[in-house]
Design an enzyme around this catalytic site. Structure first.
Site, PDB file in Angstrom:
ATOM      1  N   CYS A   2       2.256  43.370  43.024  1.00  0.00           N
ATOM      2  CA  CYS A   2       3.576  43.966  43.484  1.00  0.00           C
ATOM      3  C   CYS A   2       3.651  44.168  44.911  1.00  0.00           C
ATOM      4  O   CYS A   2       2.639  44.354  45.603  1.00  0.00           O
ATOM      5  CB  CYS A   2       3.764  45.305  42.764  1.00  0.00           C
ATOM      6  SG  CYS A   2       3.443  45.416  41.157  1.00  0.00           S
ATOM      7  N   ARG A  27       4.494  36.573  47.122  1.00  0.00           N
ATOM      8  CA  ARG A  27       3.766  37.435  46.001  1.00  0.00           C
ATOM      9  C   ARG A  27       4.084  37.223  44.673  1.00  0.00           C
ATOM     10  O   ARG A  27       3.267  37.569  43.791  1.00  0.00           O
ATOM     11  CB  ARG A  27       3.264  38.963  46.270  1.00  0.00           C
ATOM     12  CG  ARG A  27       2.797  39.082  47.651  1.00  0.00           C
ATOM     13  CD  ARG A  27       3.093  40.555  48.042  1.00  0.00           C
ATOM     14  NE  ARG A  27       2.325  41.366  47.254  1.00  0.00           N
ATOM     15  CZ  ARG A  27       1.158  41.912  47.780  1.00  0.00           C
ATOM     16  NH1 ARG A  27       0.639  41.970  49.103  1.00  0.00           N
ATOM     17  NH2 ARG A  27       0.568  42.802  47.037  1.00  0.00           N
ATOM     18  N   TRP A  74       5.431  43.057  39.989  1.00  0.00           N
ATOM     19  CA  TRP A  74       4.852  41.929  39.152  1.00  0.00           C
ATOM     20  C   TRP A  74       4.324  42.413  37.697  1.00  0.00           C
ATOM     21  O   TRP A  74       3.260  43.277  37.773  1.00  0.00           O
ATOM     22  CB  TRP A  74       3.699  41.451  39.888  1.00  0.00           C
ATOM     23  CG  TRP A  74       2.954  40.395  39.244  1.00  0.00           C
ATOM     24  CD1 TRP A  74       1.497  40.488  38.357  1.00  0.00           C
ATOM     25  CD2 TRP A  74       3.126  38.682  39.140  1.00  0.00           C
ATOM     26  NE1 TRP A  74       1.206  39.229  37.913  1.00  0.00           N
ATOM     27  CE2 TRP A  74       2.076  38.278  38.113  1.00  0.00           C
ATOM     28  CE3 TRP A  74       4.072  37.907  39.621  1.00  0.00           C
ATOM     29  CZ2 TRP A  74       2.091  36.866  37.825  1.00  0.00           C
ATOM     30  CZ3 TRP A  74       3.867  36.855  39.217  1.00  0.00           C
ATOM     31  CH2 TRP A  74       2.938  36.214  38.368  1.00  0.00           C
ATOM     32  N   ASN A  98       1.298  50.040  43.214  1.00  0.00           N
ATOM     33  CA  ASN A  98       0.948  48.563  43.173  1.00  0.00           C
ATOM     34  C   ASN A  98      -0.446  49.050  42.304  1.00  0.00           C
ATOM     35  O   ASN A  98      -1.464  49.669  42.780  1.00  0.00           O
ATOM     36  CB  ASN A  98       0.735  47.740  44.226  1.00  0.00           C
ATOM     37  CG  ASN A  98       0.310  46.541  44.254  1.00  0.00           C
ATOM     38  OD1 ASN A  98       0.291  45.975  43.015  1.00  0.00           O
ATOM     39  ND2 ASN A  98      -0.362  45.947  45.131  1.00  0.00           N
ATOM     40  N   GLY A  99      -0.900  48.225  41.306  1.00  0.00           N
ATOM     41  CA  GLY A  99      -2.215  48.376  40.827  1.00  0.00           C
ATOM     42  C   GLY A  99      -2.256  48.672  39.062  1.00  0.00           C
ATOM     43  O   GLY A  99      -1.048  48.533  38.644  1.00  0.00           O
ATOM     44  N   GLU A 482     -13.789  20.785  36.134  1.00  0.00           N
ATOM     45  CA  GLU A 482     -12.974  21.447  36.946  1.00  0.00           C
ATOM     46  C   GLU A 482     -13.307  21.173  38.479  1.00  0.00           C
ATOM     47  O   GLU A 482     -12.266  20.976  39.227  1.00  0.00           O
ATOM     48  CB  GLU A 482     -13.252  22.903  36.846  1.00  0.00           C
ATOM     49  CG  GLU A 482     -12.659  23.922  37.851  1.00  0.00           C
ATOM     50  CD  GLU A 482     -11.124  23.539  37.440  1.00  0.00           C
ATOM     51  OE1 GLU A 482     -10.500  23.018  36.648  1.00  0.00           O
ATOM     52  OE2 GLU A 482     -10.493  24.087  38.462  1.00  0.00           O
ATOM     53  N   LYS A 486     -10.255  19.741  40.942  1.00  0.00           N
ATOM     54  CA  LYS A 486      -9.963  20.639  42.399  1.00  0.00           C
ATOM     55  C   LYS A 486     -10.150  19.582  43.339  1.00  0.00           C
ATOM     56  O   LYS A 486      -9.259  19.462  44.211  1.00  0.00           O
ATOM     57  CB  LYS A 486     -11.090  21.497  42.680  1.00  0.00           C
ATOM     58  CG  LYS A 486     -11.021  22.817  41.573  1.00  0.00           C
ATOM     59  CD  LYS A 486      -9.764  23.753  42.045  1.00  0.00           C
ATOM     60  CE  LYS A 486      -8.499  23.663  41.533  1.00  0.00           C
ATOM     61  NZ  LYS A 486      -8.314  23.677  39.860  1.00  0.00           N
ATOM     62  N   GLU A 489      -7.137  16.643  43.153  1.00  0.00           N
ATOM     63  CA  GLU A 489      -5.567  17.173  43.100  1.00  0.00           C
ATOM     64  C   GLU A 489      -5.425  17.422  44.546  1.00  0.00           C
ATOM     65  O   GLU A 489      -4.314  17.473  44.967  1.00  0.00           O
ATOM     66  CB  GLU A 489      -5.359  18.064  42.203  1.00  0.00           C
ATOM     67  CG  GLU A 489      -5.979  19.483  42.335  1.00  0.00           C
ATOM     68  CD  GLU A 489      -5.466  20.621  41.238  1.00  0.00           C
ATOM     69  OE1 GLU A 489      -4.371  20.360  40.942  1.00  0.00           O
ATOM     70  OE2 GLU A 489      -6.281  21.324  41.091  1.00  0.00           O
ATOM     71  N   HIS A 505     -25.885   6.460  30.150  1.00  0.00           N
ATOM     72  CA  HIS A 505     -24.853   5.693  29.045  1.00  0.00           C
ATOM     73  C   HIS A 505     -23.689   5.053  29.958  1.00  0.00           C
ATOM     74  O   HIS A 505     -22.676   4.861  29.571  1.00  0.00           O
ATOM     75  CB  HIS A 505     -24.505   6.702  28.125  1.00  0.00           C
ATOM     76  CG  HIS A 505     -25.421   7.344  27.067  1.00  0.00           C
ATOM     77  ND1 HIS A 505     -26.055   6.482  26.165  1.00  0.00           N
ATOM     78  CD2 HIS A 505     -26.105   8.300  27.485  1.00  0.00           C
ATOM     79  CE1 HIS A 505     -27.003   7.287  25.631  1.00  0.00           C
ATOM     80  NE2 HIS A 505     -27.085   8.587  26.384  1.00  0.00           N
ATOM     81  N   LYS A 604       3.457  23.227  40.505  1.00  0.00           N
ATOM     82  CA  LYS A 604       2.515  24.446  39.950  1.00  0.00           C
ATOM     83  C   LYS A 604       2.513  24.447  38.417  1.00  0.00           C
ATOM     84  O   LYS A 604       1.631  24.893  37.784  1.00  0.00           O
ATOM     85  CB  LYS A 604       3.013  25.644  40.773  1.00  0.00           C
ATOM     86  CG  LYS A 604       2.207  27.142  40.300  1.00  0.00           C
ATOM     87  CD  LYS A 604       0.676  26.650  40.677  1.00  0.00           C
ATOM     88  CE  LYS A 604      -0.063  27.870  40.235  1.00  0.00           C
ATOM     89  NZ  LYS A 604      -1.606  27.508  40.544  1.00  0.00           N
TER      90      LYS A 604
HETATM   91  C1  AGP Z   1      -4.983  22.734  38.104  1.00  0.00           C
HETATM   92  O1  AGP Z   1      -5.367  23.043  39.414  1.00  0.00           O
HETATM   93  C2  AGP Z   1      -3.471  22.504  37.945  1.00  0.00           C
HETATM   94  N1  AGP Z   1      -2.558  23.429  38.816  1.00  0.00           N
HETATM   95  C3  AGP Z   1      -3.135  21.929  36.541  1.00  0.00           C
HETATM   96  O2  AGP Z   1      -4.158  21.249  35.971  1.00  0.00           O
HETATM   97  C4  AGP Z   1      -3.041  23.083  35.770  1.00  0.00           C
HETATM   98  O3  AGP Z   1      -4.284  23.863  35.578  1.00  0.00           O
HETATM   99  C5  AGP Z   1      -2.122  22.802  34.525  1.00  0.00           C
HETATM  100  O4  AGP Z   1      -0.799  22.197  35.002  1.00  0.00           O
HETATM  101  C6  AGP Z   1      -2.258  23.940  33.259  1.00  0.00           C
HETATM  102  O5  AGP Z   1      -1.037  24.707  33.824  1.00  0.00           O
HETATM  103  P1  AGP Z   1      -0.776  26.189  33.025  1.00  0.00           P
HETATM  104  O6  AGP Z   1      -2.357  26.853  33.047  1.00  0.00           O
HETATM  105  O7  AGP Z   1       0.025  26.890  34.069  1.00  0.00           O
HETATM  106  O8  AGP Z   1      -0.619  25.932  31.569  1.00  0.00           O
END
Ligand code: AGP
Length: 609
Positions: A2, A27, A74, A98-99, A482, A486, A489, A505, A604
């Site tokens: 928040c 935020r 939030w 906030n918290g 993962e 990272k 992307e 393999h 996002k």
């Molecule tokens: C990961 O860094 C990406 N932003 C993307 O793979 C993300 O994890 C994926 O689109 C899933 O999003 P969500 O967790 O909001 O469902």
């Protein structure tokens, strides 16, 4: 998280506060409100949704007065709504918070028994009632706030004003941020510097357990025992844009460093007093359903799918029933086997990912139950699921998911212990031992983050690489995936994650001096195997980047770069080993000059197929 803004001075408080809240919009929030005090009268305006809705209200009915507090919420406890928006009032006192107040349910019950009535579903509202109750019993304004906050458990940053004390604004904190802005005949408080930077650069940072009594002419700092304390101000030279990122260059780096706090917030209030049981009150989970479940699917996309793969390791180890992990876009079209004894766990930071939402519909259409792990309260997936465990990571602004991922792993870990207790497959001692390990996580993440400068320095050597290979075994294979995601992307360098045991393999054909290989090698039951894989890489001239908690000296000799991380129970090691990979990807991308927070072609939240 928040946003809080408070003002006491000579100007119109509502204008100052609204502008301050705008500076905190990054935020993320779902409702907002302002209270001011004019001529000994408190007036409040609150609105669900964006600040523009509050602004419309204020245009129609302006709030006057030169004392006021405001808040962008939030949601964590209680849906986004006007009633749940702050400030919250009890008698002559209004509060913004906030918290997370962990003991809010028991305090609320005590206050109700004392005759208090509540208007919201929030944990925050109890603070206003506690202060009013203490004041009714004869405490001064300062002591009422001090005594009320003494009995709060959990994290809080609080600002209070009262129509009985029109020349005072009181703020205090424990675990959530709060900064004091010192002006000329006016003073400010806020959750973050950007809200005040256009008025003053003289900032005083409150520490946990400290309070400040703000007047128009001065600031009086006291500790929770009521003793006066001296505080010095710092002159902030940041630009407003830098201030939004808390001084970090990018939101992604800020969010990587927020992980200890995000994980502490996600754990908060979910471990019982004896620390041998996970409490998921309010999640809507049906315990009988968990006892009788015969098959679990974990469905997600991207980084959340990697969390799902770690979740499979945990649930199959401790619950001993089949757990299938599917990418949501595959699950929704393969006519999956679902019965009324099937539980589908959906993992989604945004709660709006189209394919994951479709998996929810697919499960419900076939009679199964859905449990969501989400970071956004009342998001589509959270709203339509049968139960939801919210991660309390706060808004994640960077497209590359970091703190959402690690808080998803914490939620899966806690759900595993919760389900294991219900199904008698995890005994009390095991739960107690694992919870003890979980509670060391924030501190060990702080230690791991201290690798940041080392990783930044090492990253320079790899910015011209065209391909990376990430390898890991067991619950570290998802971390290899993962780490690769990272990197690709945000730096646009191609990267693949692979089970280390697969090297012979196929992938070993890729190895040469131009191929950096990131090897995740925690000192566990397959450590010897992963060391062999490292030798395979070395003998073929590959550049080895090793992540390990082992102190074996030969690892250093055989690695081009080695990052030693703290040790923790193997089930929690993925949360530790992922940190250096987040930082490595971040620093390589920064050196490459890509748009780290908004990488090309990515959004996002993928709300379309
Ligand atoms: C990961 O860094 C990406 N932003 C993307 O793979 C993300 O994890 C994926 O689109 C899933 O999003 P969500 O967790 O909001 O469902």
């Amino acid at each position: 998280m928040c946003g809080i803004v408070g003002y006491i001075g000579q100007q119109n408080a509502a204008d100052i506060i609204l502008n301050g809240l705008r500076k905190l919009e990054y935020r993320g929030y779902d409702s907002a409100g302002i209270s001011t005090c004019e001529n000994g009268q408190l007036h409040t305006a609150r609105a669900k949704g964006k600040l523009v809705n509050l602004e419309t209200q204020l245009k129609a009915t302006p709030l006057n007065g030169s004392l006021g507090i405001g808040h962008t919420r939030w949601a964590t406890h209680g849906k986004p709504s006007t009633d749940n928006a702050h400030p919250h009032r009890a008698g002559s006192f209004v509060v913004v918070h906030n918290g997370i107040i962990e003991n809010h349910l028991e305090l609320k019950q005590q206050l109700q028994e004392a005759g208090h009535t509540f208007k919201s579903e929030t944990d925050s509202e109890i603070i206003a009632h506690l202060i009013e109750e203490r004041h009714k019993q004869g405490a001064t304004f300062v002591d009422a706030v001090r005594e009320a906050t003494h009995i709060l458990a959990g994290a809080f940053a609080i600002v209070v004003i009262s129509d009985k004390y029109p020349d005072q604004m009181i703020a205090t904190k424990s675990g959530s941020p709060l900064v004091v802005g010192q002006g000329e005949h006016e003073n400010f408080v806020a959750s973050d510097i950007p809200a005040m930077l256009s008025h003053t650069r003289e900032m005083i940072f409150l520490h946990d357990g400290e309070m400040v009594v703000c007047t128009r002419t001065g600031l009086n700092f006291i500790d929770f025992a009521g003793n006066s304390i001296e505080k010095s101000s710092k002159t902030i030279t940041w630009s407003p844009l830098m201030a939004e990122k808390g001084g970090y260059r990018h939101f992604m780096l800020k969010e990587i460093h927020e992980q200890p706090r995000a994980i502490a917030d996600t754990i908060a209030g979910r471990i019982n007093k004896n620390k041998d049981s996970v409490v998921l009150a309010g999640s809507g989970i049906d315990p009988e359903g968990i006892k009788n479940v015969e098959r679990i699917y974990i469905i997600a996309c991207g980084t959340s799918w990697h969390a799902a793969l770690v979740g499979k390791c945990l649930l199959e180890k401790y619950i001993r029933i089949p757990v299938e992990v599917d990418i949501a876009s595959e699950f929704r079209y393969r006519n999956p086997l679902v019965t009324d004894k099937t539980l589908t766990i959906l993992i989604s930071q945004s709660g709006e990912t189209a394919d994951t939402l479709a998996a929810l519909r697919e499960t419900h259409d076939k009679g199964g139950k859905v449990l969501a792990i989400c970071n956004v309260v009342e998001s589509s997936i959270a709203r339509d699921s049968d139960g939801v465990i919210y991660t309390h990571a706060g808004p994640e602004i960077g497209v590359a998911s970091t703190k959402a991922f690690t808080t998803q792993l914490v939620a899966l870990f806690m759900f595993t212990l919760y389900a294991g207790e219900l199904r008698d497959s995890v005994d009390r001692q095991t739960r107690s031992d694992l919870i003890a390990e979980l509670l060391t996580l924030p501190r060990k993440l702080e230690e791991t983050l201290e690798l940041d400068p080392l990783i930044e320095d090492a990253a320079k050597a790899y910015i011209h690489a065209h391909d990376f290979l990430y390898i890991g075994r067991g619950n570290q294979f998802p971390i290899a995936l993962e780490g690769a995601l990272k990197l690709k992307e945000i730096s646009y360098i191609h990267a693949e994650g692979y089970p280390a045991g697969e090297m012979k393999h196929g992938p070993i054909a890729l190895i040469d001096e131009n191929m950096p290989v990131v090897c995740i090698a925690p000192y566990n039951h397959v450590f010897g195997k992963i060391v062999s894989n490292m030798e395979e890489v070395r003998t073929r001239g590959g550049q080895l980047i090793t992540i390990t908690d082992s102190i074996l000296p030969s690892l250093e000799d055989n690695s081009n770069a080695l990052f030693r991380v703290p040790t923790i129970h193997d089930d929690l090691m993925p949360l530790i080993t992922t940190i250096p990979l987040q930082l490595l990807a971040y620093h390589i991308a920064v050196f490459k000059g890509t748009d780290v927070d908004q990488p090309r072609n990515l959004a996002k939240s993928v709300t379309v197929e």
